[in-house]
Design an enzyme around this catalytic site. Structure first.
Site, PDB file in Angstrom:
ATOM      1  N   HIS A   1     -10.848  -4.768  10.171  1.00 54.54           N
ATOM      2  CA  HIS A   1     -11.559  -4.492   8.922  1.00 54.54           C
ATOM      3  C   HIS A   1     -12.747  -3.574   9.134  1.00 54.54           C
ATOM      4  O   HIS A   1     -13.561  -3.402   8.241  1.00 54.54           O
ATOM      5  CB  HIS A   1     -12.051  -5.802   8.286  1.00 54.54           C
ATOM      6  CG  HIS A   1     -10.967  -6.557   7.591  1.00 54.54           C
ATOM      7  ND1 HIS A   1     -10.100  -7.383   8.256  1.00 54.54           N
ATOM      8  CD2 HIS A   1     -10.601  -6.601   6.294  1.00 54.54           C
ATOM      9  CE1 HIS A   1      -9.256  -7.914   7.390  1.00 54.54           C
ATOM     10  NE2 HIS A   1      -9.530  -7.456   6.188  1.00 54.54           N
TER      11      HIS A   1
ATOM     12  N   GLU B   1       0.811  -1.228   0.000  1.00 50.82           N
ATOM     13  CA  GLU B   1       0.000   0.000   0.000  1.00 50.82           C
ATOM     14  C   GLU B   1       0.834   1.262   0.000  1.00 50.82           C
ATOM     15  O   GLU B   1       0.550   2.203  -0.723  1.00 50.82           O
ATOM     16  CB  GLU B   1      -0.932   0.058   1.219  1.00 50.82           C
ATOM     17  CG  GLU B   1      -2.214  -0.721   1.092  1.00 50.82           C
ATOM     18  CD  GLU B   1      -1.999  -2.182   1.318  1.00 50.82           C
ATOM     19  OE1 GLU B   1      -0.878  -2.558   1.706  1.00 50.82           O
ATOM     20  OE2 GLU B   1      -2.936  -2.956   1.101  1.00 50.82           O
TER      21      GLU B   1
END
Lengths: 437, 403
Positions: B208, B139
């Site tokens: 998450h 990322e």
């Protein structure tokens, strides 16, 4: 046109890492034979070191460039056979001038810093000029350079005027970044210098993005002339950072036109490269990702230039990235605030004897490419350039208050809508810089 | 642009009866016509001056005026098409990619897989593997790569497979995305869109279920928007792509399958404006993203109990639309903020401060802010429910506020 990742899943056999004073090249990909034990890196304590390389610069076996014509004949000087010359007189003078500019500029910075004209963190490049000059002088204006906080000389080599860099350091409005960046954030759109980054490693992905842009232009936008390459400069300390490896992977995977130039000066502030790195041979990490890895003597501008030529040509052809490790050294401390007490004086002396500027000077004189007079006149010229830069910076205005909010957003609507229903950037206090955001 | 928006008095925009069990339609047709007409609860409209960038949002006015008898009647005869929110995002993305070849997408599994929530499905086949780039799992680096590409002329959209993964890209988002335009003295612009699903889902576990808007809001130089309906999802996606500023677009995992009707004509919404969901008189409820639906559900109960809440979806998390919010506060004098963000340092906290600073004299009661609890989101369904604001809490809060 769609390009599929499977096209380059196989790393093709990469050219062997070249050490520029190696007499023969191994044909074994991914392996590299070089003289002696892997102790080519100076060590802080036990004095394992390379013998000082011969002052006559050896030509790598495959590098006899017939194009190195000598123009001295027209000057009426007797020269030896041109086939052995790595550079022409013009090129030599250009390289010399660029290195002198870098050296003198940094020395002037130190002076100015101690006189209180610039503040904060200033990281000087003395000793490493061969890397900047060796690489950047081969680039076109449209090629991109990404650097770190030690970026003054990269900016100068790329063509940013000394005046613009100096006044940026002074924090004046005429600086290349309007005084908003400072020593560690040199940018120039005109010269395609996209930083200047304070955190190590964070410029490498940006460089990868610039290379991606170039590939995109060629393959998606179909711009045939889009063969621009990107150089990412960073140090040995950065080579232990995740961003380095992630970008090596992506660059090799997509064959991006980028060259990763490691300026291995053996020290990350006070941390010796050998104490921080499990395998200190950084060039080896290139083949691990499927790209060419090269080690070069970074104190020798001609060797660096030869390696750079090949790497840049490879990138321009579309054959992907190269990792170049330049063994170099900084003659000053990490920054002007660094007392530099940890480095062994003997090590410093050893590298001082390999000063790249003295080496080039000696080469040019011995090979009759220039005489003392010409080189002295270059130095004088640079002195004048720097005096002018300092004077210009002294006389330049400081940024006014109105500049405070101007560049926060490219589109100032980003400041939002105020209670009165108008966009806040319409508020006159914004143009005066007195609004609170 | 001069078309008057006719006859939508405030009370008909949302009747209490049947609008709350599904996605509410946009409050007025004027919103569809133009990104620069804001709707006031007294049904007058007023234009906000459009400070054109070199990519003006001009299409909206022409779009409606294509018919000779351009008026609301013709708009209603073009009912648009129905789709799900993720399809609306895809439509917006596709239109922008067709319009400008420099727009590209990068992220994990956006290409061949079509995106983990199918927002980019089919785009790689259409535009190629380089324009819809499947990245390795890195990322920080691919976000930085997107930023470098933006600085050198492209317009990338960087997808975080889950917003939480962008924590790994924080260095690039904060240092480079937000700051480089400034530190370069304005030489380089960074027109990236960083988007992805976030928020509390159905038992996805703590990592998450993160809400990163609170972490990113302090970064100077970026804009943040949150979409909540198919209509504003497409409009905000297009606006974000066209913006010269770096924009973070927050989507919500549970809202991807919302179905609604959106116009056939092209439209772009304003990144800086809030959306009036339900005009009212008694209390201003400010919300965004999924909590909009909890609020509307609570509103149904509240209306039955005789309250008249005004609901505003702030949409723009940074900067706040102080005009829409301020007008509402001046009318109702009571504010309730309902958000899914964490209590500490969240969007609600900033909004509370902003309202207090600007409209303190208009408040009859302290601002009440309902946020998620400062708890890592538990896996167990019951516990997860209790960390997030539920409609019953909203009803209670309004009742207390209006005493």
């Amino acid at each position: 046109m769609s390009f599929s990742a499977t096209n380059f899943a196989q790393p093709r056999p990469v050219p062997v890492g070249i050490r520029s004073n190696e007499k023969s090249l191994s044909s074994d990909p991914f392996r590299f034979r070089f003289r002696g034990s892997p102790s080519f890196l100076g060590s802080p304590h036990s004095l394992r070191f390379n013998p000082t390389p011969p002052l006559k610069l050896a030509i790598p076996h495959s590098r006899r460039s017939p194009a190195a014509a000598v123009t001295d004949v027209s000057n009426g000087k007797m020269v030896k056979s041109s086939a052995n010359m790595l550079i022409t007189k013009e090129e030599g003078l250009e390289l010399y001038e660029d290195m002198i500019l870098g050296r003198f500029f940094e020395d002037m910075c130190a002076q100015m810093y101690y006189r209180g004209k610039m503040f904060g963190f200033v990281h000087l490049y003395n000793g490493q000029e061969a890397v900047s000059t060796g690489f950047i002088k081969l680039l076109k204006k449209e090629d991109t350079v990404v650097s770190t906080y030690r970026d003054h000389v990269h900016a100068l080599s790329k063509g940013v005027p000394a005046r613009a860099v100096m006044s940026e350091l002074f924090g004046k409005a005429t600086g290349c970044c309007r005084g908003q960046g400072g020593s560690m954030h040199m940018f120039s759109k005109e010269h395609n210098l996209i930083g200047g980054f304070a955190f190590i490693g964070e410029g490498i992905p940006v460089a990868t993005g610039a290379a991606f842009s170039s590939k995109y232009r060629r393959e998606v936008l179909k711009e045939a002339s889009a063969d621009h390459v990107t150089l990412a400069f960073f140090g040995d300390g950065t080579c232990n950072n995740g961003q380095f490896y992630e970008c090596l992977n992506m660059a090799a995977l997509w064959k991006l036109p980028i060259i990763f130039v490691v300026e291995n000066n053996l020290w990350a502030i006070g941390m010796s490269h050998l104490r921080a790195t499990s395998d200190p041979e950084i060039w080896k990490k290139g083949p691990a990702f499927g790209m060419a890895g090269v080690h070069v003597d970074g104190m020798d501008v001609l060797k660096v230039r030869e390696v750079a030529k090949e790497a840049i040509e490879r990138a321009r052809r579309g054959d992907g990235p190269t990792l170049v490790e330049c063994e170099t050294y900084r003659f000053r401390g990490h920054s002007l605030a660094d007392p530099d007490e940890l480095r062994d004086p003997a090590e410093k002396a050893r590298y001082a004897a390999r000063d790249p500027i003295s080496a080039l000077k000696k080469y040019m004189i011995e090979n009759k490419l220039a005489n003392e007079q010409e080189l002295k006149s270059i130095e004088k010229k640079i002195d004048e350039v720097l005096d002018d830069a300092v004077e210009y910076s002294d006389e330049s205005p400081l940024p006014p208050r109105s500049q405070l909010l101007e560049n926060v957003f490219a589109d100032p609507k980003g400041f939002g809508i105020g209670p009165d229903g108008k966009y806040r950037c319409e508020d006159p206090k914004f143009t005066q810089g007195t609004a609170h955001v | 642009m001069a078309t008057l928006f006719q006859g939508l008095p405030s009370s008909t925009a949302f009747s209490s009866s049947n609008k709350f069990n599904h996605v509410p339609a946009p409050t007025s047709f004027s919103e569809r016509k133009s990104s620069i007409v804001t709707v006031r609860s007294d049904a007058r409209w007023s234009p906000v001056l459009n400070y054109a960038t070199h990519k003006p949002q001009r299409l909206i006015t022409n779009a409606v005026a294509t018919k000779a008898d351009s008026s609301l009647a013709s708009t209603s005869s073009k009912p648009g098409h129905e789709l799900l929110l993720f399809e609306a995002l895809r439509e917006g993305l596709e239109e922008e990619m067709e319009r400008d070849p420099c727009v590209c997408v990068m992220g994990e599994d956006v290409g061949h897989y079509g995106g983990s929530y199918k927002v980019t499905k089919g785009l790689a086949t259409k535009f190629g593997d380089l324009r819809v780039l499947d990245t390795p799992i890195a990322e920080n680096s691919f976000t930085g790569m997107g930023i470098g590409a933006a600085m050198t002329g492209l317009r990338p959209i960087i997808e975080g497979m889950n917003m939480g993964f962008l924590l790994l890209a924080f260095n690039q988002i904060s240092n480079n995305c937000g700051m480089l335009h400034y530190t370069s003295g304005g030489q380089f612009k960074i027109p990236v869109v960083i988007r992805g699903p976030g928020g509390v889902g159905r038992q996805l576990g703590a990592e998450h279920s993160q809400r990163l808007e609170s972490y990113f809001q302090s970064i100077p130089g970026i804009q943040m928007v949150a979409c909540s309906t198919p209509y504003n999802a497409k409009g905000l996606m297009k606006a974000a792509i066209r913006s010269e500023n770096p924009v973070i677009l927050f989507e919500h995992v549970l809202l991807y399958n919302l179905k609604d009707r959106i116009p056939d004509e092209e439209y772009v919404l304003s990144l800086e404006e809030a959306e009036m969901v339900r005009p009212g008189e008694h209390v201003t409820i400010l919300t965004y993203s999924r909590m909009r639906y909890h609020v509307m559900q609570a509103a149904k109960t509240l209306v039955n109990k005789g309250y008249d809440p005004e609901v505003i979806d702030i949409r723009s998390l940074k900067p706040f639309d102080l005009h829409t919010i301020g007008k509402s506060v001046k009318k109702t004098h009571r504010v309730l903020i309902v958000e899914e963000c964490m209590r500490t340092g969240g969007i609600g906290a900033s909004l509370t401060a902003a309202i207090t600073e600007n409209f303190n004299d208009d408040l009859d009661a302290p601002i009440v802010c309902l946020s998620s609890q400062d708890v890592p989101t538990p896996y167990a369904g019951t516990l997860e429910e209790w960390t997030v604001v539920q409609p019953a809490q909203i009803v209670t809060a309004v009742e207390q506020l209006c005493q």
